[in-house]
Design an enzyme around this catalytic site. Structure first.
Site, mmCIF file in Angstrom:
data_model
loop_
_atom_site.group_PDB
_atom_site.id
_atom_site.type_symbol
_atom_site.label_atom_id
_atom_site.label_comp_id
_atom_site.label_asym_id
_atom_site.label_seq_id
_atom_site.Cartn_x
_atom_site.Cartn_y
_atom_site.Cartn_z
ATOM 1 N N ASP A 1 -10.379 2.023 -3.676
ATOM 2 C CA ASP A 1 -10.935 1.757 -2.345
ATOM 3 C C ASP A 1 -12.460 1.742 -2.372
ATOM 4 O O ASP A 1 -13.083 1.279 -1.410
ATOM 5 C CB ASP A 1 -10.463 2.820 -1.355
ATOM 6 C CG ASP A 1 -9.060 2.552 -0.844
ATOM 7 O OD1 ASP A 1 -8.584 1.406 -0.982
ATOM 8 O OD2 ASP A 1 -8.433 3.489 -0.309
ATOM 9 N N ASP B 1 0.826 -1.195 0.000
ATOM 10 C CA ASP B 1 0.000 0.000 0.000
ATOM 11 C C ASP B 1 0.865 1.251 0.000
ATOM 12 O O ASP B 1 2.061 1.218 0.326
ATOM 13 C CB ASP B 1 -0.918 -0.006 1.223
ATOM 14 C CG ASP B 1 -2.245 0.692 0.969
ATOM 15 O OD1 ASP B 1 -2.346 1.448 -0.022
ATOM 16 O OD2 ASP B 1 -3.188 0.489 1.751
#
Length: 793
Positions: free
Chosen positions: A577, A507
């Site tokens: 997301d 990430d």
């Protein structure tokens, strides 16, 4: 005859070069020392002399013609235009010299043509022939890229040297043409053969001058949770551009664009596609001059960039890809999909099925225990899931334990209170349940509340004497510093070498601010952005060299670094997301313009959705997510038996049809941007099988008749079409096609095909008449069609 002789024809007497593979042609010529582009587009036959294409039209601009008899430089379609020589359009190169001058004059000195394709040192790039990946001898963060030139007839590479005599600089322009794809890869290597240092202020990887501006330009724009929405407008006089200054390719503008002739659509028309194999700051723009000519440029964003080049040193630009289609936007996308799968991604994963996963993030966020994780894993195993991923919150100790987003980043050691047996212990327990184990990292970031920050505050990117911006309570580590990369590598290696970790979610949740590199002097500050991304690539390569079977999924606050550069190391990237199925229709649709289905991380998440609050059926969520790398993000302990059984059926369905979904050719049938309907399909390479996703976004009362028209089938072949309202293998389904689904044998079904029923139609009917889908459901409904060719007896 060698590949370069087949793909690259050279007239040495006239110094003309013709790159062609019967799908695309690029014709280059040397005109009075300058390298110019005579033509780029649909393939044309070879001829001895294309000199008639040199533009001799008159324009009133600065010229050196009175002294040297040259053509007026602005009228030439240059491949490497310079600043300040009479061409007042944007330059491809700007060099600041010791006397303050930025004037250069790069002229042709020679060429080389070879089979295969050289790798780019320290950078991701496409390859041809046999893949030689990062496992083959990576020596460190600043070491050479492991891949070497591949001698293979899958591509040929033309390298043309241009030299500026006064400075001693040589620019080597590299062109690779692929044998089977209408794509040309372009990069530049700049070498300082002079006696003084210079500063490279601008170096475009690709410059393409087109003779007119009759194009529309489609950019892919957005923001967090709404990435890569196509935005199309006609070219107009002046400059229109997309760019990033965030230190990453970013969610706001994508480093890809399409230039299409007016009227081009999915099925017809001429179009160019530009894609950057790079994950940092970029600039992509089209400039239309007063004479209606267009200059396309793609490269590192020159704003904030300044690379000091000492005598004897070289600078390599990232690679840009130029794709061409004479048959519409869909064909252009499928070309880029094949380039990604066959010439960019590691073949260890490119056409290999990835495990179906469950990620604990939306189930637990930071609030979990080992027992909770194991409970989720047991339910996932019951449903047929293959990989359990432990997301954020597993690391840090004591006061720096990662129990929220305020602490722990940078301290890659397991929290003993949450994982008493460490990462190895939880991985062993997950493996005992029958699942592979995956782990989340955010390698590039650090919290102030961490052991790492307390020991090395100087490892954070920050400007001396100025307050630093903070986002999510985290700061960016200086990956331009090899010591930082070494440290993070050692911490990750310690975990991955002692625990059975099959998958890493990498990430990156913060962009770069207060740009300053405390390890380098003032004259080197313009190098930080690029050195940073080189450090990221180096860490990827070192990890994959040490753990060649490791599957890494890229992620950057969702899809904020979804680009060709990351795909060279991570064969899948978390697309957004935003896991809402309706929003994902738009996000995945736009992403598919350049990226294949198998590159798009797509999960079924909880409802009401955590990003939009919208509620959609489990069937709808599954029907959208299956056009990606499939997985789940939800708390299975909160589901009833019926929902768990449906998830098991979805998993079985996806496992069966994943090869078709991931290796098939993608056809976009309906764009979702009117918020009413959407549809897409994948077709096997032999056109025997297809799978269609047909979606209702918002229902319409008293709606007009609707038909979804398929693509990519054999006109004269007969196909059995089975309609499904959910992901469930039909009764009697055999491995080689539908065998036992209910059928209307005589083909008398009128209106939409009922759930679970099959009809027989010809490919021509399915593509020209289509399937009636007027009333397949209310808001947020989906219908799946399995299409299987029937072999005649």
């Amino acid at each position: 005859m060698g590949a370069h002789q087949q793909l690259i024809a050279v007239n040495d007497d006239l110094t003309q070069f013709h790159l062609t593979n019967r799908r695309v042609s690029m014709i280059l010529d040397v005109v009075e020392g300058k390298l110019v582009n005579l033509y780029t587009g649909a393939a044309v036959p070879y001829r001895d002399d294309f000199g008639y294409l040199v533009d001799d039209s008159f324009r009133v601009q600065a010229t050196t013609a009175d002294e040297h008899g040259e053509h007026r430089i602005e009228q030439l379609r240059q491949e490497f235009p310079e600043y300040g020589r009479g061409d007042f359009r944007g330059s491809a190169v700007t060099i600041l010299q010791s006397n303050g001058s930025r004037i250069t004059d790069f002229r042709y000195v020679g060429y080389r043509a070879v089979n295969g394709k050289p790798a780019l040192e320290g950078l991701p790039s496409t390859y041809a022939g046999t893949y030689a990946g990062p496992a083959a001898g990576e020596s460190g963060p600043d070491g050479p890229d492991a891949a070497a030139t591949t001698v293979d007839d899958a591509a040929a590479t033309l390298s043309i040297d241009l030299k500026d005599d006064l400075t001693g600089l040589t620019a080597t322009l590299n062109y690779t043409i692929f044998r089977d794809e209408p794509v040309i890869a372009r990069s530049v290597r700049l070498t300082n053969g002079g006696d003084e240092p210079v500063t490279v202020e601008r170096l475009a990887s690709l410059n393409l001058d087109l003779p007119d501006s009759d194009y529309t330009m489609t950019e892919f724009t957005g923001a967090w949770a709404r990435e890569r929405t196509p935005h199309t407008q006609p070219l107009h006089p002046g400059v229109q551009s997309v760019a990033s200054m965030w230190g990453a390719s970013g969610p706001y503008f994508s480093p890809n664009a399409i230039l299409a002739r007016p009227g081009a659509d999915e099925d017809q028309g001429e179009a160019f596609g530009l894609a950057f194999v790079y994950s940092g700051n970029f600039d992509l723009h089209a400039e239309v001059d007063a004479y209606d000519a267009t200059r396309l440029q793609l490269g590192i964003n020159p704003s904030g960039f300044a690379w000091r080049l000492q005598p004897g040193e070289s600078f390599q630009s990232p690679e840009a890809l130029l794709g061409y289609s004479a048959h519409g936007l869909g064909a252009l996308s499928r070309t880029f999909h094949r380039i990604v799968l066959d010439h960019l991604e590691n073949p260890r994963w490119a056409r290999r099925e990835r495990p179906i996963l469950i990620n604990n993030w939306e189930a637990t966020y930071f609030d979990f225990t080992s027992d909770k994780l194991l409970e989720l894993a047991r339910l996932a195993k019951r449903a047929g899931v293959e990989l359990f991923v432990l997301d954020d919150g597993w690391f840090g100790r004591g006061g720096h334990a990662r129990v929220d987003d305020r602490a722990g980043l940078g301290d890659w050691v397991a929290n003993p209170e949450r994982l008493p047996g460490g990462v190895a212990g939880i991985a062993e327990k997950i493996n005992a349940i029958g699942l592979q184990f995956g782990l989340w990292f955010e390698p590039e970031m650090v919290n102030r509340a961490s052991d790492l920050y307390e020991a090395h505050p100087d490892w954070v990117i920050a400007t001396p004497g100025r307050a630093s911006a903070v986002y999510r309570q985290q700061y960016v580590l200086n990956f331009a510093n090899p010591d930082v990369v070494d440290h993070i590598y050692e911490k990750m290696h310690a975990i991955l070498s002692t625990a059975n970790v099959a998958y890493v979610k990498w990430d990156m949740n913060r962009f770069i601010t207060e740009v300053y590199d405390v390890t380098r002097g003032a004259e080197r500050q313009g190098e930080l952005f690029h050195r940073y991304i080189l450090g990221v690539y180096a860490l990827y390569r070192r990890l994959l060299a040490a753990f060649p079977d490791l599957l890494i999924e890229g992620c950057a606050s969702g899809g904020s670094r979804f680009d060709m550069g990351i795909l060279a190391y991570s064969p899948q990237i978390w697309t957004s997301d935003d896991t809402d199925a309706v929003e994902r229709l738009s996000i995945q649709y736009g992403t598919s313009a350049f990226f294949p289905v198998s590159a798009m991380g797509a999960h079924v998440s909880i409802t009401p959705n955590h990003q939009t609050g919208r509620s959609e059926s489990l069937a709808m969520r599954g029907a959208v997510a299956m056009f990606g790398t499939f997985g789940y993000e939800m708390d299975l302990t909160r589901l009833g038996e019926g929902e768990l059984d449906e998830i098991a059926r979805q998993v079985a369905f996806f496992r069966k049809y994943a090869p078709l979904l991931h290796d098939g050719d993608l056809y976009r049938l309906r764009a979702p941007y009117d918020h009413r309907r959407a549809a897409w399909m994948t077709v096997s390479s032999d056109r025997r099988h297809a799978i269609v996703g047909d979606y209702v976004i918002l229902g319409v009362p008293n709606r007009p008749k609707s038909r979804v028209r398929l693509r990519g089938l054999d006109e004269d072949a007969l196909y059995r079409v089975t309609s499904l309202s959910r992901l469930e293998i039909p009764d009697g389904d055999a491995a080689d096609g539908i065998a036992g689904a209910a059928t209307d044998g005589a083909g008398v079904v009128r209106g939409p095909i009922p759930d679970g029923v099959s009809v027989v139609r010809s490919g021509g009917e399915l593509m020209r008449i289509g399937i009636d889908d007027t009333n397949i459901g209310p808001d947020f409904a989906a219908r799946i069609y399995l299409v299987d060719r029937i072999d005649e007896e």
